[in-house]
Design a protein around this motif. Structure first.
Motif, PDB file in Angstrom:
ATOM      1  N   ALA A 113       0.779  -1.093  -0.255  1.00 33.27           N
ATOM      2  CA  ALA A 113      -0.002  -0.040   0.229  1.00 33.27           C
ATOM      3  C   ALA A 113       0.947   1.375  -0.319  1.00 33.27           C
ATOM      4  CB  ALA A 113      -0.752   0.089   1.384  1.00 33.27           C
ATOM      5  N   ALA A 114       1.858   1.300   1.005  1.00 31.95           N
ATOM      6  CA  ALA A 114       2.440   2.300   1.004  1.00 31.95           C
ATOM      7  C   ALA A 114       3.671   2.505  -0.669  1.00 31.95           C
ATOM      8  CB  ALA A 114       3.622   2.201   1.583  1.00 31.95           C
TER       9      ALA A 114
ATOM     10  N   ALA B 279       1.028   4.097  -2.998  1.00 35.60           N
ATOM     11  CA  ALA B 279       0.938   5.711  -2.422  1.00 35.60           C
ATOM     12  C   ALA B 279       2.109   6.256  -3.428  1.00 35.60           C
ATOM     13  CB  ALA B 279       1.093   5.478  -1.389  1.00 35.60           C
TER      14      ALA B 279
ATOM     15  N   PRO C 278      -2.532   8.259   3.512  1.00 37.05           N
ATOM     16  CA  PRO C 278      -1.798   6.864   4.231  1.00 37.05           C
ATOM     17  C   PRO C 278      -1.276   7.662   6.118  1.00 37.05           C
ATOM     18  CG  PRO C 278      -1.294   6.652   2.701  1.00 37.05           C
ATOM     19  CD  PRO C 278      -1.194   7.758   1.974  1.00 37.05           C
TER      20      PRO C 278
ATOM     21  N   GLU D  51       3.555   0.517   9.895  1.00 32.78           N
ATOM     22  CA  GLU D  51       3.284   0.159   8.019  1.00 32.78           C
ATOM     23  C   GLU D  51       3.297   2.021   8.768  1.00 32.78           C
ATOM     24  OE1 GLU D  51       1.333  -1.236   6.751  1.00 32.78           O
ATOM     25  OE2 GLU D  51       2.266  -2.559   7.085  1.00 32.78           O
TER      26      GLU D  51
ATOM     27  N   ALA E 169       4.951   4.361   5.352  1.00 30.48           N
ATOM     28  CA  ALA E 169       4.465   5.437   4.523  1.00 30.48           C
ATOM     29  C   ALA E 169       5.700   6.576   4.374  1.00 30.48           C
ATOM     30  CB  ALA E 169       2.827   5.980   5.314  1.00 30.48           C
TER      31      ALA E 169
END
Length: 209
Positions: free
Chosen positions: A37-38, A41, A53, A155, A159
């Motif tokens: 996800a990071a 992004a 995030p 996390e 991010a």
């Protein structure tokens, strides 16, 4: 008193539904690479995709402040825990190095995260002092809460590492404001957690690394 896992998760979700813009975690293993996800992004078409995030994870981390406050309530345990805080900062600095990110920028952002968490704890303790009927009926296991903080910390470091270009861009401040407002709206944050979230994001922009 210890909360069941389902109750603990519900409290985290409920507290997260109560936080935004303007605690402490522990040592965790350094990640080998940014989360999907990071990384996604960072490859996104706009800096906003990388910044949101950070706001969302900051709100999630602040939600644990409610649990830490409940765990310490009535025990005489101080909110400030310098040894624990340094443990967190050392851990996230090492994670940043493993990711090829700037440890100093990561530590700077996490100092704000820790201070924001303490804003929540102090605010809740004042509230419970004034009206004991609002105080928690159960005391969470602080060790279990810290495991959740460690997960969020990992996390969040990812991010931070994935958002370096967005954090150093001229558009960072307005976009982060928009991201924070979106998180506040989505989670229905109360004034205490809104102020704390703002504090948690204070050093995000301009912290390239």
């Amino acid at each position: 008193m210890q909360l069941t896992l389902s109750t603990r998760r519900a409290l985290i979700a409920g507290a997260a539904a109560t936080l935004l813009l303007t605690g402490a975690g522990g040592a965790v293993a350094a990640p080998a690479a940014p989360s999907p996800a990071a990384a996604a992004a960072a490859r996104g078409h706009s800096p906003y995709a990388a910044l949101r995030p950070l706001a969302a994870l900051s709100a999630e981390r602040l939600a644990t402040g409610d649990l830490v406050a409940a765990a310490k309530w009535g025990t005489g345990s101080p909110i400030d825990d310098p040894a624990r805080e340094q443990q967190v900062l050392d851990a996230v600095a090492e994670q940043a190095r493993q990711l090829g990110a700037d440890p100093a920028a990561t530590v700077r952002i996490f100092r704000d995260q820790i201070e924001a968490n303490k804003i929540v704890q102090r605010g809740l303790h004042r509230r419970w002092d004034a009206d004991p009927s609002q105080a928690p009926a159960e005391r969470p296991d602080l060790g279990e809460v810290r495991k959740e903080i460690n997960r969020i910390n990992t996390e969040l470091v990812r991010a931070i590492a994935a958002s370096a270009p967005a954090r150093s861009a001229p558009s960072c401040h307005p976009l982060l404001t928009v991201a924070g407002a979106g998180v506040r709206h989505a989670r229905h944050l109360d004034p205490l957690h809104t102020v704390a979230l703002a504090r948690s994001l204070a050093s995000v922009c301009g912290a390239a690394g």
